[in-house]
Design a protein around this motif. Structure first.
Motif, PDB file in Angstrom:
ATOM      1  N   PHE A 132       3.641 -10.861  -8.272  1.00 22.18           N
ATOM      2  CA  PHE A 132       3.285 -10.096  -7.062  1.00 22.18           C
ATOM      3  C   PHE A 132       4.330 -10.327  -5.979  1.00 22.18           C
ATOM      4  O   PHE A 132       4.608 -11.459  -5.602  1.00 22.18           O
ATOM      5  N   VAL A 133       4.941  -9.254  -5.513  1.00 19.93           N
ATOM      6  CA  VAL A 133       5.812  -9.369  -4.343  1.00 19.93           C
ATOM      7  C   VAL A 133       5.337  -8.373  -3.293  1.00 19.93           C
ATOM      8  O   VAL A 133       4.800  -7.319  -3.637  1.00 19.93           O
ATOM      9  N   ALA A 134       5.494  -8.736  -2.040  1.00 22.40           N
ATOM     10  CA  ALA A 134       4.979  -7.866  -0.980  1.00 22.40           C
ATOM     11  C   ALA A 134       5.987  -7.724   0.138  1.00 22.40           C
ATOM     12  O   ALA A 134       6.769  -8.639   0.414  1.00 22.40           O
ATOM     13  N   ALA A 135       5.992  -6.564   0.759  1.00 20.89           N
ATOM     14  CA  ALA A 135       6.844  -6.335   1.921  1.00 20.89           C
ATOM     15  C   ALA A 135       6.133  -5.338   2.810  1.00 20.89           C
ATOM     16  O   ALA A 135       5.216  -4.641   2.365  1.00 20.89           O
ATOM     17  N   SER A 136       6.553  -5.284   4.067  1.00 26.67           N
ATOM     18  CA  SER A 136       5.931  -4.333   4.974  1.00 26.67           C
ATOM     19  C   SER A 136       6.985  -3.293   5.373  1.00 26.67           C
ATOM     20  O   SER A 136       8.169  -3.626   5.492  1.00 26.67           O
ATOM     21  N   GLY A 137       6.551  -2.050   5.569  1.00 24.20           N
ATOM     22  CA  GLY A 137       7.475  -0.970   5.901  1.00 24.20           C
ATOM     23  C   GLY A 137       8.416  -1.345   7.029  1.00 24.20           C
ATOM     24  O   GLY A 137       9.610  -1.034   6.989  1.00 24.20           O
ATOM     25  N   SER A 138       7.885  -2.066   8.026  1.00 25.67           N
ATOM     26  CA  SER A 138       8.723  -2.375   9.184  1.00 25.67           C
ATOM     27  C   SER A 138       9.870  -3.328   8.833  1.00 25.67           C
ATOM     28  O   SER A 138      10.866  -3.389   9.545  1.00 25.67           O
ATOM     29  N   SER A 145       3.869  -7.966 -16.523  1.00 24.72           N
ATOM     30  CA  SER A 145       3.886  -6.899 -15.513  1.00 24.72           C
ATOM     31  C   SER A 145       4.089  -7.477 -14.122  1.00 24.72           C
ATOM     32  O   SER A 145       3.887  -8.669 -13.884  1.00 24.72           O
ATOM     33  N   GLY A 146       4.501  -6.580 -13.212  1.00 21.59           N
ATOM     34  CA  GLY A 146       4.712  -6.999 -11.830  1.00 21.59           C
ATOM     35  C   GLY A 146       4.187  -5.934 -10.879  1.00 21.59           C
ATOM     36  O   GLY A 146       4.249  -4.737 -11.183  1.00 21.59           O
ATOM     37  N   ILE A 147       3.634  -6.375  -9.752  1.00 22.42           N
ATOM     38  CA  ILE A 147       3.145  -5.424  -8.746  1.00 22.42           C
ATOM     39  C   ILE A 147       3.956  -5.616  -7.471  1.00 22.42           C
ATOM     40  O   ILE A 147       4.121  -6.743  -6.984  1.00 22.42           O
ATOM     41  N   ILE A 148       4.476  -4.490  -6.968  1.00 23.89           N
ATOM     42  CA  ILE A 148       5.166  -4.529  -5.672  1.00 23.89           C
ATOM     43  C   ILE A 148       4.213  -3.921  -4.663  1.00 23.89           C
ATOM     44  O   ILE A 148       3.729  -2.808  -4.867  1.00 23.89           O
ATOM     45  N   PHE A 149       3.919  -4.633  -3.576  1.00 28.70           N
ATOM     46  CA  PHE A 149       3.005  -4.094  -2.567  1.00 28.70           C
ATOM     47  C   PHE A 149       3.790  -3.812  -1.291  1.00 28.70           C
ATOM     48  O   PHE A 149       4.460  -4.702  -0.753  1.00 28.70           O
ATOM     49  N   ILE A 150       3.746  -2.574  -0.841  1.00 29.59           N
ATOM     50  CA  ILE A 150       4.423  -2.220   0.422  1.00 29.59           C
ATOM     51  C   ILE A 150       3.368  -1.789   1.441  1.00 29.59           C
ATOM     52  O   ILE A 150       2.724  -0.752   1.282  1.00 29.59           O
TER      53      ILE A 150
END
Ligand code: ATP
Length: 503
Positions: free
Chosen positions: A132-138, A170-175
């Protein structure tokens, strides 16, 4: 550390040379040039490294492993079911291949802030045993051209590396806040965001069934209407899941989850708290549970009691109590204003007032706490008119006793205006069904005003009959700051009795 020593030693040497009578001007110029070069070259280099996705800032989208499961998310049953169905494409990959189904590449979660979209993404990663990796639009918004696109590439690389490292398939990218980079393109000006968005689309187009590890992109927004259609078309974010504000039973579940580790007294009914918190998000409910515990701890109370929850609901709804000391005249005006709301509320819905309070909280100088209603999603014209009258009653009370209004009614008027507009837009006014695009704005404005003026007059007539309640209520509030619902109803009943005697 070296820099600090240099900053101390160099001036000391200069002072020493000056003391010996040496001309230090060439040295100072030389030092200044060196410093300027340092800032221009070295710092700029660091800046570029940060901006271009250098190790320092950019490679850390991996989120510490979370244990969140779908069971830890209260309510949202429909959203959880839809998401699980979409995730089965990651879990049962052989079957998908066998039937020649193209993989789901993107899931878009939409809904108001604090409703659990991030929780859903984390639970999805655990459900599918994905990296799991996450980032924010900003985080993609940079002044350097091309940096956003580079960061998107990094994000995809990172999730693959992480999955390989953890031995996951598997991997999930969360934006989060996808609307920041995925806003509608106007087709004219090429913006930096467009490159970022194009890169995201390219990466998503590159996802195939045979990829190892398989990648799923999840994104969250509360402004789906702002998204570019290229993002929403089949093959990109083609699963849209609404994560809405919780209804009453969901609120109770969320409260149960967030009080599981807290000592609750027997008088606490989470169902009642859930009933009182219509319109609260999951994040606000978590805050209610936490604040109630803080109140109990401050009082050294062994358990968290019902009244602590009542304080906490008020705090989350209206803000913390403040020490603003109002003048006597101001307090009296606020007391009359709040009594106006309370009287009208009892007339509109007998038994609705739980407490009238004259103590400043957040921006309010006083407030009326109402007993909860059932969750409502549909309103008749009569119901809306009654609510508008409750909103207007504060200002009407001020008019009756002071001959004019104050700034304290601004918020009430905003709410009343919203509801009056709702009446007009729902085709319940004299104008009939109106098409907002073609209707004459002045005509709508006049109709809203007429509605409000009529209701103001009706409220005036009603409130004038309750002088006794105003007079007695004001003295109690000025003295004790609080008037309980039952006490208040007794006062109201006195007026009724007097009317009957006269009648
Ligand atoms: P935003 O749109 O502001 O990013 P969000 O929808 O992603 O918000 P989350 O970050 O998932 O919301 O939720 C914030 C916090 O609120 C969570 O950490 C959790 O404590 C609480 N929360 C929200 N919804 C729920 C829920 N359905 N069940 C349990 N806790 C919840």
């Amino acid at each position: 550390m070296g820099k600090e020593i240099l900053c101390g030693v160099v001036p000391a040497i200069f002072i020493f040379l000056l003391f010996l009578g040496v001309n230090i001007t060439p040295f100072v110029v030389f030092a200044a040039v060196l410093t300027a070069i340092y800032f221009l070259v070295v710092r700029q280099g660091q800046g570029n490294q940060l901006a271009l996705g250098g190790k320092k800032k950019n490679s850390k989208h991996a989120v510490p492993k979370s244990t969140i499961q779908f069971a830890d998310i209260g309510g949202q049953e429909r959203a959880k079911k839809e998401l699980k169905e979409a995730l089965d494409f990651l879990v049962y990959k052989d079957k998908i291949e066998q039937y020649g189904i193209r993989p789901i590449k993107g899931v878009l979660l939409t809904g108001p802030p604090g409703t659990g979209k991030t929780l859903m993404a984390k639970a999805a990663a655990n459900y599918t045993n994905s990296a799991f990796v996450a980032a924010s639009g900003s985080q993609f918004v940079e002044m350097y051209v091309g940096v956003g696109a580079q960061r998107i590439r990094d994000l995809f690389k990172e999730v693959k590396t992480l999955a390989e490292k953890n031995g996951q398939d598997s991997g999930i990218i969360f934006i989060d806040e996808i609307e920041v980079i995925g806003g509608k393109r106007d087709g004219q000006q090429q913006r930096e965001y467009d490159q970022t968005l194009n890169q995201l689309l390219t990466e998503m187009d590159g996802i195939t069934t045979s990829d190892k590890p398989r990648i799923l992109v999840m994104a969250a927004t509360n402004r789906k209407d702002m998204l570019d259609s290229a993002l929403l078309r089949p093959g990109r974010f083609d699963r849209h899941i609404t994560v809405d504000l919780p209804d009453k039973s969901a609120r109770e579940q969320i409260l149960t989850i967030h009080t599981a580790n807290k000592p609750l007294a027997d008088d606490v009914s989470l169902e009642k708290v859930a009933q009182e918190t219509f319109g609260f998000s999951g994040a606000q409910l978590e805050s209610v549970a936490n604040e109630a515990a803080i109140y109990a701890m401050r009082e050294n109370s062994e358990k968290i009691e019902a009244r602590h929850f009542a304080f906490a609901v008020d705090k989350v709804m209206l803000g913390e109590k403040v020490d603003r000391e109002a003048s006597f005249e101001e307090k009296k005006r606020v007391a009359l204003h709040e009594l106006g709301h309370a009287i009208m509320s009892e007339i509109a819905r007998p038994g609705s007032v739980s407490q009238v309070t004259l103590s400043p909280r957040g921006k309010a100088l006083g407030y009326v706490r109402q007993n909860p209603l059932e969750d409502r999603y549909l309103y008749t014209k009569e119901a809306l008119e009654k609510q508008i009258m409750v909103c207007l009653a504060g200002a009407v009370a001020e008019e009756i006793y002071y001959g004019g209004r104050s700034t304290g009614s601004k918020n009430d008027f905003e709410q009343a205006l919203d509801m009056a507009q709702e009446i007009v837009q729902s085709g319940m006014s004299r104008l009939g069904i109106v098409h907002l695009q073609y209707a004459d704005k002045t005509q709508i404005h006049e109709e809203v005003n007429r509605l409000l003026e009529d209701l103001l007059e009706e409220t005036r007539v009603l409130l004038r009959q309750y002088d006794v309640v105003f007079q007695t209520g004001v003295s109690t509030l000025l003295e004790a700051e609080v008037l309980q619902g039952d006490e208040f109803r007794e006062l109201m009943a006195r007026v009724k009795q007097a009317e009957e005697l006269v009648g």
